[in-house]
Design an enzyme around this catalytic site. Sequence first.
Site, PDB file in Angstrom:
ATOM      1  N   GLU A   1       0.837  -1.206   0.000  1.00 13.48           N
ATOM      2  CA  GLU A   1       0.000   0.000   0.000  1.00 13.48           C
ATOM      3  C   GLU A   1       0.868   1.251   0.000  1.00 13.48           C
ATOM      4  O   GLU A   1       1.892   1.281   0.683  1.00 13.48           O
ATOM      5  CB  GLU A   1      -0.879   0.041   1.257  1.00 13.48           C
ATOM      6  CG  GLU A   1      -2.104  -0.823   1.219  1.00 13.48           C
ATOM      7  CD  GLU A   1      -2.978  -0.641   2.449  1.00 13.48           C
ATOM      8  OE1 GLU A   1      -2.589   0.126   3.366  1.00 13.48           O
ATOM      9  OE2 GLU A   1      -4.036  -1.282   2.516  1.00 13.48           O
TER      10      GLU A   1
ATOM     11  N   HIS B   1       0.995   0.300  17.583  1.00 15.82           N
ATOM     12  CA  HIS B   1      -0.310  -0.225  17.143  1.00 15.82           C
ATOM     13  C   HIS B   1      -1.215  -0.654  18.282  1.00 15.82           C
ATOM     14  O   HIS B   1      -2.206  -1.325  18.064  1.00 15.82           O
ATOM     15  CB  HIS B   1      -0.124  -1.356  16.131  1.00 15.82           C
ATOM     16  CG  HIS B   1       0.701  -0.906  14.978  1.00 15.82           C
ATOM     17  ND1 HIS B   1       0.252   0.031  14.087  1.00 15.82           N
ATOM     18  CD2 HIS B   1       1.980  -1.174  14.648  1.00 15.82           C
ATOM     19  CE1 HIS B   1       1.218   0.295  13.225  1.00 15.82           C
ATOM     20  NE2 HIS B   1       2.273  -0.415  13.543  1.00 15.82           N
TER      21      HIS B   1
ATOM     22  N   ARG C   1     -16.173  -7.294  15.741  1.00 18.97           N
ATOM     23  CA  ARG C   1     -16.411  -7.539  17.181  1.00 18.97           C
ATOM     24  C   ARG C   1     -16.725  -6.202  17.837  1.00 18.97           C
ATOM     25  O   ARG C   1     -16.567  -5.150  17.222  1.00 18.97           O
ATOM     26  CB  ARG C   1     -15.149  -8.130  17.814  1.00 18.97           C
ATOM     27  CG  ARG C   1     -13.999  -7.120  17.832  1.00 18.97           C
ATOM     28  CD  ARG C   1     -12.721  -7.623  18.420  1.00 18.97           C
ATOM     29  NE  ARG C   1     -11.737  -6.554  18.562  1.00 18.97           N
ATOM     30  CZ  ARG C   1     -10.969  -6.101  17.598  1.00 18.97           C
ATOM     31  NH1 ARG C   1     -11.074  -6.614  16.377  1.00 18.97           N
ATOM     32  NH2 ARG C   1     -10.117  -5.110  17.779  1.00 18.97           N
TER      33      ARG C   1
HETATM   34  C1  MV4 Z   1      -1.686   2.665   7.254  1.00 16.15           C
HETATM   35  C2  MV4 Z   1      -1.214   3.959   7.606  1.00 16.15           C
HETATM   36  C3  MV4 Z   1      -0.826   4.807   6.579  1.00 16.15           C
HETATM   37  N1  MV4 Z   1      -0.895   4.408   5.285  1.00 16.15           N
HETATM   38  N2  MV4 Z   1      -1.788   2.309   5.955  1.00 16.15           N
HETATM   39  C4  MV4 Z   1      -2.489  -0.263   9.977  1.00 16.15           C
HETATM   40  C5  MV4 Z   1      -2.584  -1.054  11.254  1.00 16.15           C
HETATM   41  C6  MV4 Z   1      -3.111  -0.045  12.194  1.00 16.15           C
HETATM   42  N3  MV4 Z   1      -2.840  -0.343  13.598  1.00 16.15           N
HETATM   43  C7  MV4 Z   1      -2.418   1.202  11.783  1.00 16.15           C
HETATM   44  N4  MV4 Z   1      -2.275   1.120  10.384  1.00 16.15           N
HETATM   45  C8  MV4 Z   1      -1.955   2.088   9.503  1.00 16.15           C
HETATM   46  N5  MV4 Z   1      -2.055   1.776   8.206  1.00 16.15           N
HETATM   47  C9  MV4 Z   1      -1.383   3.167   4.990  1.00 16.15           C
HETATM   48  N6  MV4 Z   1      -1.480   2.793   3.705  1.00 16.15           N
HETATM   49  C10 MV4 Z   1      -1.149   4.316   8.979  1.00 16.15           C
HETATM   50  C11 MV4 Z   1      -1.539   3.385   9.897  1.00 16.15           C
HETATM   51  C12 MV4 Z   1      -1.477   3.788  11.307  1.00 16.15           C
HETATM   52  C13 MV4 Z   1      -0.259   3.770  11.958  1.00 16.15           C
HETATM   53  C14 MV4 Z   1       0.858   3.313  11.280  1.00 16.15           C
HETATM   54  C15 MV4 Z   1       2.056   3.330  11.948  1.00 16.15           C
HETATM   55  C16 MV4 Z   1       2.148   3.769  13.268  1.00 16.15           C
HETATM   56  C17 MV4 Z   1       1.047   4.187  13.938  1.00 16.15           C
HETATM   57  C18 MV4 Z   1      -0.179   4.177  13.298  1.00 16.15           C
HETATM   58  C19 MV4 Z   1      -1.352   4.602  13.979  1.00 16.15           C
HETATM   59  C20 MV4 Z   1      -2.562   4.576  13.325  1.00 16.15           C
HETATM   60  C21 MV4 Z   1      -2.634   4.189  11.963  1.00 16.15           C
END
Ligand code: MV4
Length: 663
Positions: free
Chosen positions: A200, A235, A297
């Site tokens: 992505e 996360h 959920r």
């Molecule tokens: C993303 C993103 C930015 N771009 N996907 C996926 C798992 C979820 N816990 C967070 N996720 C993310 N997916 C794309 N294409 C940003 C997040 C994201 C995040 C990523 C890294 C560190 C902290 C985060 C907090 C919320 C969302």
Amino acid sequence: MFEKILIANRGEIACRIMDTARKKGIKTVAVYSVADATSRHVRLADEAYEIGAAEASKSYLNADAIIKVAKKSGAEAIHPGYGFLSENADFADKCEKNNIRFIGPTGAAIRLMGLKDKAKEVMASAGVPVVPGYDGDNQDEKFLKNKANDIGYPLLIKAVAGGGGKGMRLVEREDDFLEALKSAKREAKSSFANDQVLLEKYLSKSRHIEVQVFADMVGNAVYLHERDCSLQRRHQKVVEEAPAPDLSDDMRYEIGETAIKAVKAIKYRGAGTIEFIVDVEHGLKDAPFYFMEMNTRLQVEHPVTELITGLDLVEWQLRIGAGERLPLNQKDIKLHGHAFEVRLYAEDPDNEFLPQTGILNYFTTPPISKNFRLDTGIEQGDEVSIYYDPMIAKLIVWGESRSEALRHMRKALKDTAIAGLKTNLEFLYNIFDHQAFNVADFDTSFIDKYTNDLINTKKSPSVPVLVLSALSELMPHNQGHDIWDRSDGWLLNLNLTVTINLVMKNQTYDIGVTYLKHDFNIEISGKIYHVNLLSHHQNELTLLLDGTKTTGKVIKLNQDLTVFYEGSVTYLHHYIPGADRGDDHDEDGSILAPMPGKIQQIFVKNGQAVIAGQALLVLEAMKMEHTLKAPFDGTVKDLSLSADIQVSDGQILLKINQGDHNE
Ligand code: MV4
């Protein structure tokens, strides 16, 4: 409606579900592991059955044992809570096969949403925007690298069977792609037995906004508006709020209607959450948003939605699970006010958030009101063990506005006190005390970006903390009496100075306290402070410190003090010569495994010189990485481990020979 339900969970969510069941006159059946025999959810249930050993795999994940109890107890339905079996499609199917209603979606819906690539395909075909990338079956490295170059960097590699960031790798440059791909596949294989990945475009400035949805069995679906969960650490959500700050009504409507499209596309039933990632590179107004994943959920953070809608989501789950239509139409679902939730964890922010175990010797929270709600599965005196998620409680607040809700949360955190193990309480307070968060200037990078503001590892205790501690130590500890009831002659000998030795991180602070009949002089590092003691009750002291009103709580366990002052938490030791037991860490410098886990990385080798605080190795445990450090300068010896070795709690991993520096 059901007469009796089984809750296949533990802790705060089991207690919370029982609260609603009890209000509806529904009997509750608890299941518990050997380690949870005396826990709160067992006490609250009408019936309780032991289902196995402490390890979740032998109890809360033991589907057959749970279904057997449901049959034996006559429970007509099973509520899975969150985590454990709540998103296990086979368990949902097995319940239905045994003629027991699974309170949640069908196994088919869980299965479909469990794989990110399939979920994205279904959403895209329903007209739900998905993040640009590649989610096909071709997993050839060269093919994926070409796809990556088409997408452009930075990009994310995500395990299709993953969730919550597991198996996810951020790739900033083309040269790093292949190694990151291999690493992501290794983790996915070991964690999910499925190493398929998707790619992505990485949205580098994003907000995590999720929509609570509900659907009944006859095709109706509504959204209960959104939650912002952008404040995450590795996360793990840390703070959740509803509604999402600065989201326009138009965008709220658009996101909500999009979520409904998703729900109808998969013929969903029950409570669910559609997680969107919002690209705020150019601000939130009219920002593009994309489907990220669907949680099939009830989520940990559902209370903030309940507080701003006035609805009971568990009641909705029970009614829909029993076959009723949705209780409300979309136009009836109104928003009122603003809510926050924080997750109070037994972990140590000053030590990489290492999970803590121990007895909750002291645990007080503010009184419940329309502005404060507490969801907890443990009470004072309970043990926080290594077997389960170390969440102690959820503190939830509601206010007429976001700024009022922020005030309520700061007050709630200041009025919460825990002693017996370290927690993230001060870290949470620092978030709500942070200027950027208060003006809603944040995105998913907030916690990483402001780590140094949020984890202010104290070099030394503040003067108010030292004064509160010293005076607290002079109180007679027969609770409730104040200093004037001391039986010894100290208070009669005016101008007598006693010295209290307080220790923090191997640094001693000598506090000289002189009683002057109506007040005190307190000397710290050669400086004299004038103190009037105004009150002392239930561990709380209020005093005038050089004329400034100062209030704090000092909780004493043996010689250890936990001091709560203005949102800060300080751990001190009152050193009394002769009264102290010897240092309990063994002289030979053994480094022990703090909990069961797997050696992930080793940074040192036998004979290598190390300095105090130097990282020695990384232990993977409790879904997290824990870095073990040298307790003092010395040389590495008896290191015979290698990566991927499983170690037990307390196992000696290596030794540090103190002082000698032979290479
Ligand atoms: C993303 C993103 C930015 N771009 N996907 C996926 C798992 C979820 N816990 C967070 N996720 C993310 N997916 C794309 N294409 C940003 C997040 C994201 C995040 C990523 C890294 C560190 C902290 C985060 C907090 C919320 C969302």
